[in-house]
Structure formats: C-alpha cells, structure tokens
Design an enzyme around this catalytic site. Sequence first.
Site, PDB file in Angstrom:
ATOM      1  N   LYS A   1       0.815  -1.220   0.000  1.00 55.46           N
ATOM      2  CA  LYS A   1       0.000   0.000   0.000  1.00 55.46           C
ATOM      3  C   LYS A   1       0.845   1.264   0.000  1.00 55.46           C
ATOM      4  CE  LYS A   1      -0.575  -0.613   4.964  1.00 55.46           C
ATOM      5  NZ  LYS A   1      -0.063  -2.001   4.980  1.00 55.46           N
TER       6      LYS A   1
ATOM      7  N   LYS B   1      -4.024   3.985   2.232  1.00 56.63           N
ATOM      8  CA  LYS B   1      -5.186   3.263   1.720  1.00 56.63           C
ATOM      9  C   LYS B   1      -6.223   4.222   1.154  1.00 56.63           C
ATOM     10  CE  LYS B   1      -4.375  -0.456   5.038  1.00 56.63           C
ATOM     11  NZ  LYS B   1      -4.777  -1.040   6.345  1.00 56.63           N
TER      12      LYS B   1
ATOM     13  N   GLY C   1      -1.313  -8.132  20.367  1.00 51.69           N
ATOM     14  CA  GLY C   1      -0.734  -8.302  19.046  1.00 51.69           C
ATOM     15  C   GLY C   1      -1.400  -7.501  17.949  1.00 51.69           C
TER      16      GLY C   1
END
Length: 437
Positions: free
Chosen positions: A103, A203, A185
């Site tokens: 991206k 994005k 995480g």
Amino acid sequence: MRLALLGCGTVGSEVVRLLHEQSADLAARIGAPLEIAGIAVRRIGRDRGDLPVDPALFTTDPLGLIKRDDVDVVVEVVGGIEPARSWLVEALRAGKSVVTANKALLAEDGGALHDAAAEGGGDLYYEAAVAGAIPLLRPLRESLHGDRITRVTGIVNGTTNFILSAMDATGAGFAEALEEATELGYAEADPTADVEGFDAAAKAAILASLAFHSRVSAADVHREGITEVTAADVASAKAMGCTIKLLCIAARGADAAGRETVSVRVHPAMIPLTHPLASVGDAFNAVFVEAEAAGQLMFYGRGAGGAPTASAVLGDVVAVSRNRLAGVRAASESAYADLPVRPMGEALTRYHISLDVTDRPGVLAAVAGVFARHDVSIATVRQGPAGGGTAGRGEDADLVIVTHVAPDAALAATVEELRGLDIVRSVASVLRVEGEA
C-alpha cells in the site's frame, strides 16, 4: 504458471501454505498448476518452521529471480518503497504480471507501476493492499465502472479501530487502550504508522484513485491520527449518541469555483450510532461506498493478518494467471478524469468543540459572536460546570458546541480565534462530526 515470491514473512508464509494446501483447486480454477520458481528473502538460514517448501527455492537475489525467463508472475509482500519499486518496475517492464500488497508504494508512486505495466503489457493487481481479505478494490476497479461513485467512507486500520473500540467500551484513555492492543498483538512495537494515520492515508489514496479515476497520492491526503483522542471525547460522543472512529473519507464534488474535484482525508470523527460504520468494532475493517445508481454499499471483514491478506493475494494470482493463459490483459489503469484534489480547508464538515470557559454573564454571546464572524452556524450548545461538578458563577465552566456543516478552513479559523479570547481558559478538544445524527 511459475511464481516468484518476494518476501516470506507473515503474509508470504501464508501464501506458500495456501499454495500447497489448495494446489489442486487453484490449478483447476486457473487451468494450469501454480509452481513457486523461487522465494527472495533477506536471510536464507532463518528458521521458518514446517513451511511446505523446498529450501533450495530460497534466494537473496530478488532481481536475479525476477529476470528469470521461467517466471510468469511476481508476488511482492515485502513492503516499503525501495527496493520494492525498482523490483516491480523491472518485472512489469519485462512483461511479467505483478501482484502486490504494498500500500505504501502504491500510494506514493502507483503511477510509476501502472506506467511500467502499460509498457510491458502485464497485469498489476493489488487487492491485498487495502482491507486485507475484503473484496473491495476489484468492485471499485471493475464492478462499479458503469456507475459514478460519489463518496467512499471507511475504517481501514484495524489497530486504531481496536483502540477506539476499547476506549468506548471501557472508558480507558488512549495510552491504556494502546497498551492492551500491543499486548494482544494488534499494535506493532512502533505503532506510529497506525496511530498517526499514515497507514490509513495510504489506503485512502488508493481508494480515491480507483473510485474517482484520478491519480491520488498519499501526499494529497489530509492526515490526522488518534493520539489526541481522550476518554472525555469518547464520553462526550456517547452523550451525543455517537462513537469515535478513525475514518478515511474520499468525496467527489465541486469546489468554490464550480470545478469538479476530489477531497481525501483521514482523521478521527464522531459518527452517529445509526451509521453503518458505528457498529464496526474490534480490529475489523469496513468501507461504505456511495454511488449514484447502485446507492449505498458496505464491505466488511478482517482487514489484516497473514491468512486474510494471503487470501487476497492468491485471488489476484488466480486472476492474472488466467489472463496470461488466455493471452489477454486486464483493463489498464483508469485515470482519465484527472480530477484535482481539493485543499482540506475547502472540505465541508462539522466540528464538535469543547471549551473550558469562565462562568460569567456574556460568555455564550461572546463565543457565538466568534462563530458568526466566520460564518459558521451553531447546531447545538451544552453548558455546565467544569468537570460536571456544581461550581457556581465565577468559576470555570464547560461549553460544548456542535456546528452545522461549514468549510474546514472557516471552522479552524473559528477555533483559533476562540483560543485567543480571555474568557476561554482552553480549547479542551476539537473533533469533526460526520454523518447525520
């Protein structure tokens, strides 16, 4: 069909695993088997567990792998700008098809990749670059090409959505919610790209480019992160029947001179609980597309992770492999509109402004006068003792104002003048409000 895989980290390993587990089905869908010609990595000796791949396929020479005559498709999951850009331009100019999840590269210099693809005659696919496994870019690129898209609003970063969802659910502050996201995480050791909005801005640029047939780069995107969002902001949003999300917003419309333009921005905003994006929690992504004929469309799912991203990568691999076997090429980049990007100051939005003011007669009138001077209309006002207490006149008070829609520049100028008033102790917070309450 022979693949060169650049990168074998979290996503690359999942690509290898899925290629192995689904080899028969993939071959049936494509019309030919998929084989890995080589895997470019930084360190060949790294322990990769029980990855189902011949160790002889690993190489530290990505360019050499790309240039091999027996490579049909190059899959890039390394990330970053360089050397990935040089590798992919080399592959595309040589006529190879490219599938990438990069991206950052697409948002910074996607034009160079599209130009190289046009020169070499190969395909460039990148579904995995935005929203992981959610089939989003292909619909924008192909399915909706018979329509006119007017607006794309999305939650495209799972880390920030988890943090804001946790703040909303528990009343925690930003630091506490970030700590929880890191422990689970969802956040990287260095979360800057996520919490400061860089990931979402990249994005947003890709989405705007596809939706509005114009080249939009990350530099064109107005970007704000969520680090300044407080527990008090979240509580204030709840009081309004809203929640706070980090939104990417790309809209098409006329500027002050009547020219067709696009506006692309990423920032935290309050949205009403009735909005379809308000219920998107945890680390999920969702994108809300508005088109003239199709109306409103919603795309929802897991926007990150090895397996979801690998799913999108393999979907692209199947598509480009079919094209190569058939001797055809997918539709090239559609940037014919070439619409200019509107400055953030011209974007139309609403503000939620929380002020700490002196509690005395005439304060509200003075504050309202500032809004009037900048031609900003006030929608609602809520006033009370500072901190929600019972202090009387002569002490500080809280003043919460929500505006009607106005140009962002006028709203920003209003806030700046408010900061200079002697009756305003501080501007506690400023948040944009999107959607209709």
